[in-house]
Motif scaffolding. Sequence first.
Motif, PDB file in Angstrom:
ATOM      1  N   GLN A 134      25.863  43.202  50.253  1.00  0.00           N
ATOM      2  CA  GLN A 134      25.922  44.116  49.201  1.00  0.00           C
ATOM      3  C   GLN A 134      26.892  44.152  48.161  1.00  0.00           C
ATOM      4  O   GLN A 134      27.299  44.866  47.343  1.00  0.00           O
ATOM      5  CB  GLN A 134      25.601  45.491  49.522  1.00  0.00           C
ATOM      6  CG  GLN A 134      24.309  45.828  50.428  1.00  0.00           C
ATOM      7  CD  GLN A 134      23.206  45.949  49.529  1.00  0.00           C
ATOM      8  OE1 GLN A 134      23.259  45.908  48.209  1.00  0.00           O
ATOM      9  NE2 GLN A 134      21.800  45.994  50.275  1.00  0.00           N
ATOM     10  N   CYS A 135      28.149  43.475  48.526  1.00  0.00           N
ATOM     11  CA  CYS A 135      29.380  43.225  47.846  1.00  0.00           C
ATOM     12  C   CYS A 135      29.170  42.090  46.889  1.00  0.00           C
ATOM     13  O   CYS A 135      28.897  40.882  47.427  1.00  0.00           O
ATOM     14  CB  CYS A 135      30.320  42.887  48.838  1.00  0.00           C
ATOM     15  SG  CYS A 135      30.990  44.127  50.312  1.00  0.00           S
TER      16      CYS A 135
ATOM     17  N   PRO B 209      41.472  40.377  41.789  1.00  0.00           N
ATOM     18  CA  PRO B 209      39.893  40.084  42.182  1.00  0.00           C
ATOM     19  C   PRO B 209      39.252  41.388  42.478  1.00  0.00           C
ATOM     20  O   PRO B 209      40.007  42.211  43.131  1.00  0.00           O
ATOM     21  CB  PRO B 209      40.473  39.121  43.492  1.00  0.00           C
ATOM     22  CG  PRO B 209      41.787  39.509  43.821  1.00  0.00           C
ATOM     23  CD  PRO B 209      42.582  39.711  42.442  1.00  0.00           C
ATOM     24  N   ASP B 210      38.100  41.549  42.076  1.00  0.00           N
ATOM     25  CA  ASP B 210      37.451  42.774  42.238  1.00  0.00           C
ATOM     26  C   ASP B 210      36.348  42.635  43.155  1.00  0.00           C
ATOM     27  O   ASP B 210      35.881  41.625  43.362  1.00  0.00           O
ATOM     28  CB  ASP B 210      36.819  43.329  40.857  1.00  0.00           C
ATOM     29  CG  ASP B 210      37.976  44.130  40.067  1.00  0.00           C
ATOM     30  OD1 ASP B 210      38.957  44.735  40.625  1.00  0.00           O
ATOM     31  OD2 ASP B 210      37.807  44.267  38.825  1.00  0.00           O
TER      32      ASP B 210
ATOM     33  N   ARG C  21      29.848  49.671  40.274  1.00  0.00           N
ATOM     34  CA  ARG C  21      30.443  50.863  41.271  1.00  0.00           C
ATOM     35  C   ARG C  21      31.698  49.718  41.847  1.00  0.00           C
ATOM     36  O   ARG C  21      31.469  49.012  42.890  1.00  0.00           O
ATOM     37  CB  ARG C  21      29.448  51.019  42.306  1.00  0.00           C
ATOM     38  CG  ARG C  21      28.293  51.882  41.344  1.00  0.00           C
ATOM     39  CD  ARG C  21      27.108  51.901  42.423  1.00  0.00           C
ATOM     40  NE  ARG C  21      27.233  53.028  43.301  1.00  0.00           N
ATOM     41  CZ  ARG C  21      26.384  53.255  44.201  1.00  0.00           C
ATOM     42  NH1 ARG C  21      25.123  52.701  44.107  1.00  0.00           N
ATOM     43  NH2 ARG C  21      26.745  53.896  45.181  1.00  0.00           N
ATOM     44  N   LYS C  22      32.776  50.100  41.750  1.00  0.00           N
ATOM     45  CA  LYS C  22      33.897  49.582  42.254  1.00  0.00           C
ATOM     46  C   LYS C  22      34.355  50.282  43.532  1.00  0.00           C
ATOM     47  O   LYS C  22      34.152  51.468  43.638  1.00  0.00           O
ATOM     48  CB  LYS C  22      35.205  49.645  41.107  1.00  0.00           C
ATOM     49  CG  LYS C  22      36.158  48.602  41.179  1.00  0.00           C
ATOM     50  CD  LYS C  22      37.218  48.568  40.015  1.00  0.00           C
ATOM     51  CE  LYS C  22      38.239  47.795  40.135  1.00  0.00           C
ATOM     52  NZ  LYS C  22      39.033  47.716  39.098  1.00  0.00           N
ATOM     53  N   LEU C  23      34.936  49.434  44.525  1.00  0.00           N
ATOM     54  CA  LEU C  23      35.119  50.197  45.769  1.00  0.00           C
ATOM     55  C   LEU C  23      36.435  50.922  45.649  1.00  0.00           C
ATOM     56  O   LEU C  23      37.388  50.638  44.910  1.00  0.00           O
ATOM     57  CB  LEU C  23      35.531  49.044  46.858  1.00  0.00           C
ATOM     58  CG  LEU C  23      34.324  48.345  47.510  1.00  0.00           C
ATOM     59  CD1 LEU C  23      34.672  47.368  48.417  1.00  0.00           C
ATOM     60  CD2 LEU C  23      33.202  49.654  48.216  1.00  0.00           C
TER      61      LEU C  23
END
Length: 310
Positions: free
Chosen positions: A36-37, A46-47, A55-57
């Motif tokens: 799911q990443c 790097p995201d 939805r950023k971690l």
Amino acid sequence: MLIGILSRKRSLYSTGRLRESAGRLGHDTLVLDPLQCDLVFGRRAPDIFYRGLGRKLPELDVVLPRIGASITERGLAVVNQFDMQGVPLVNNSQPIARSRDKLRSLQLLARAGLDIPKTVMARHPSQVKAALEIVGGPPAILKLLRGTQGIGVILAETEQMMQQVLETFWSLGMTILIQEFIEESEGRDIRAVVVGKRGVTAMRRQARVGEFRSNVHRGGTGVVVELPEAYKAAALRATRIMGLQLAGVDMLESREGPKVMEINSTPGFEGIERCSGVDVGSAIIEYAVSFARRRQRAGRSAAAVPPAGD
Ligand SMILES: Nc1ncnc2c1ncn2[C@@H]1O[C@H](COP(=O)(O)OP(=O)(O)O)[C@@H](O)[C@H]1O
Ligand SMILES: [Mg+2]
């Protein structure tokens, strides 16, 4: 600390135990399914996004990858992305990839002088006899390069059977290892769990009757053992050579002492905790936290684990 656990499901035993232990030690956890990443690469940092590109971690202090063999490639891409961000990992992607390849692992262990079952990689029907002579068979063991849980390990009792099995695999374009059968181990092996620089616990696994593979998934059962010094030393060394911080080291008890068979970078600890009573989950969390603290002190971009030379 905020500890990320890369795992397909939070209901898995080892994942659950890691969450419990972290909670007890005063840390928060976030279980992330590697599938799911979503990864974004660009000129800037790097995201990693979770469950959708919006939805950023949150920033994680340390990540524990528990990457199953079936999702190695995708899982390792995520692990790499965390590494690019400078997030400490237990274990990092390169050592995980290395340990998944049985041939590469054996090469590295043998080069470092560790004892392994004698192994041949050959690819021609005319070489079967010569290979058998080298490994002292029949019988001999045949292994897929990337098998797991005992699947992909075959005991070939006769030269004829070995020839047939090898020709079948070769016709499919597969590479097979031909390995010395350590008969005196009689369906037993040792699984040692190493965390950081110390051996945490070990068990002897016994295959069920009529089976030579002692994997728990093949019906093997474990009893706790106090390891002789030679076995402890072999497990610690093998872990270090692979560049792993957390490992399950499988060894056969041969007449000459320990022979390292394989090193697992994502050892499950249900079986070993149940039979030894040792709290493996807490040992891992404590190590991960102290590793993350050391990394923070050293500066986030510093390389943490020296490469093993490949
Ligand atoms: N050379 C060997 N001699 C005797 N038994 C072996 C040998 N190699 C593997 N085995 C048995 O088969 C099991 C599975 O082999 P292993 O190489 O660990 O593959 P897997 O990755 O599928 O666990 C081992 O735990 C051991 O019991
Ligand atoms: Mg194994």
